[in-house]
Design a protein around this motif. Sequence first.
Motif, short mmCIF file in Angstrom:
data_model
loop_
_atom_site.label_atom_id
_atom_site.label_comp_id
_atom_site.label_asym_id
_atom_site.label_seq_id
_atom_site.Cartn_x
_atom_site.Cartn_y
_atom_site.Cartn_z
N GLU A 177 59.40 -48.47 19.22
CA GLU A 177 58.46 -48.15 20.18
C GLU A 177 58.53 -49.13 21.42
O GLU A 177 58.70 -50.45 21.52
CB GLU A 177 57.28 -48.07 19.69
N ASP A 178 58.19 -48.59 22.58
CA ASP A 178 57.90 -49.22 23.74
C ASP A 178 56.88 -50.51 23.73
O ASP A 178 57.15 -51.54 24.34
CB ASP A 178 57.68 -48.47 25.02
N ASN A 179 55.97 -50.17 23.25
CA ASN A 179 54.85 -51.02 23.15
C ASN A 179 54.53 -51.63 21.88
O ASN A 179 53.75 -51.34 20.98
CB ASN A 179 53.32 -50.61 23.80
N VAL A 180 55.39 -52.51 21.27
CA VAL A 180 55.37 -53.02 19.92
C VAL A 180 54.14 -53.69 19.64
O VAL A 180 53.83 -53.54 18.50
CB VAL A 180 56.71 -53.79 19.49
N GLU A 181 53.67 -54.22 20.51
CA GLU A 181 52.47 -55.18 20.42
C GLU A 181 51.15 -54.24 20.00
O GLU A 181 50.50 -54.64 19.20
CB GLU A 181 52.08 -55.88 21.75
N MET A 182 51.30 -53.00 20.26
CA MET A 182 50.34 -52.07 19.82
C MET A 182 50.42 -51.58 18.63
O MET A 182 49.57 -51.10 18.13
CB MET A 182 50.42 -50.79 20.91
N MET A 183 51.54 -51.85 18.12
CA MET A 183 51.94 -51.30 16.89
C MET A 183 51.96 -52.40 15.42
O MET A 183 52.16 -52.07 14.59
CB MET A 183 53.43 -50.80 16.74
N VAL A 184 51.29 -53.59 15.99
CA VAL A 184 51.17 -54.67 14.94
C VAL A 184 50.80 -54.39 13.81
O VAL A 184 51.17 -54.64 12.72
CB VAL A 184 51.01 -55.91 15.70
N ASP A 185 49.48 -53.69 13.92
CA ASP A 185 48.80 -53.49 12.58
C ASP A 185 49.17 -52.40 11.76
O ASP A 185 49.28 -52.49 10.50
CB ASP A 185 47.32 -52.93 12.95
N CYS A 186 49.81 -51.36 12.36
CA CYS A 186 50.43 -50.29 11.71
C CYS A 186 51.75 -51.01 11.14
O CYS A 186 51.73 -50.58 9.74
CB CYS A 186 50.97 -49.30 12.88
N ILE A 187 52.41 -51.64 11.72
CA ILE A 187 53.70 -52.39 10.76
C ILE A 187 53.35 -53.14 9.68
O ILE A 187 53.93 -52.99 8.74
CB ILE A 187 54.57 -53.10 11.89
N ALA A 188 52.27 -54.16 9.96
CA ALA A 188 51.80 -54.77 8.97
C ALA A 188 51.49 -53.88 7.66
O ALA A 188 51.60 -54.39 6.42
CB ALA A 188 50.69 -55.73 9.35
N LEU A 189 50.59 -52.94 8.08
CA LEU A 189 50.02 -52.18 6.96
C LEU A 189 51.20 -51.19 6.32
O LEU A 189 50.96 -51.18 4.86
CB LEU A 189 48.89 -51.29 7.27
N GLN A 191 45.26 -45.86 1.64
CA GLN A 191 44.20 -45.34 2.45
C GLN A 191 44.10 -45.87 3.82
O GLN A 191 44.00 -45.36 4.59
CB GLN A 191 42.78 -45.52 1.67
N SER A 192 44.17 -47.20 3.51
CA SER A 192 44.14 -48.36 4.93
C SER A 192 45.26 -47.86 5.78
O SER A 192 45.01 -47.65 6.95
CB SER A 192 43.90 -49.63 4.62
N CYS A 193 46.33 -47.86 5.36
CA CYS A 193 47.68 -47.61 6.03
C CYS A 193 47.55 -46.22 6.64
O CYS A 193 47.92 -46.08 7.90
CB CYS A 193 48.96 -47.65 5.13
N GLY A 194 46.90 -45.10 5.73
CA GLY A 194 47.01 -44.02 6.29
C GLY A 194 45.88 -43.91 7.58
O GLY A 194 46.31 -43.24 8.68
N GLU A 195 44.91 -44.44 7.64
CA GLU A 195 43.78 -44.64 8.54
C GLU A 195 44.43 -45.32 9.65
O GLU A 195 43.96 -44.91 10.77
CB GLU A 195 42.67 -45.37 7.95
N GLU A 196 45.08 -46.16 9.53
CA GLU A 196 45.86 -46.92 10.63
C GLU A 196 46.73 -45.89 11.54
O GLU A 196 46.92 -45.78 12.70
CB GLU A 196 46.57 -48.25 10.36
N CYS A 197 47.95 -45.35 10.84
CA CYS A 197 48.82 -44.55 11.06
C CYS A 197 48.36 -43.37 11.72
O CYS A 197 48.80 -42.72 12.89
CB CYS A 197 49.69 -44.01 9.94
N ILE A 198 47.29 -42.58 11.39
CA ILE A 198 46.80 -41.50 11.98
C ILE A 198 46.23 -41.77 13.14
O ILE A 198 46.13 -40.74 14.06
CB ILE A 198 45.60 -40.86 11.15
N GLN A 199 45.97 -42.93 13.70
CA GLN A 199 45.37 -43.16 14.96
C GLN A 199 46.54 -43.23 15.92
O GLN A 199 46.29 -43.16 17.29
CB GLN A 199 44.93 -44.79 14.90
#
Length: 110
Positions: A29-41, A75-83
């Motif tokens: 993604e263009d803004n990888v910094e915005m995806m850090v929590d998603c990637i970690a989860l 559940q945590s991962c899904g909640e992050e990804c859905i955002q």
Amino acid sequence: MQEQFADCLQACNDCAAECNHCAAACLQEDNVEMMVDCIALDIDCAQACAFAAAAMARNSVHAADICALCADIGQSCGEECIQHEMQHCQQCATVCFNCAEECRSLASSA
């Protein structure tokens, strides 16, 4: 492997694959910094799913406990990804929520 694990085992394997795909796609993604929590989860969830699948395949006495933990992480991962609006995140959320449901069901029936 016992039949009681079949649906949960499949859900965990599907979820591990989807989370690995999502993490890799997030890194593009263009803004990888915005995806850090998603990637970690995604990484945590993929590993939890692999651990749970292996425990079920071995018919481990700890399978239900491991699946309960996997459900929480899924559940945590899904909640992050859905955002995130990206298709890979939306698909990952769906698969994570399904896995969490299957794992919760297995853990509660043990």
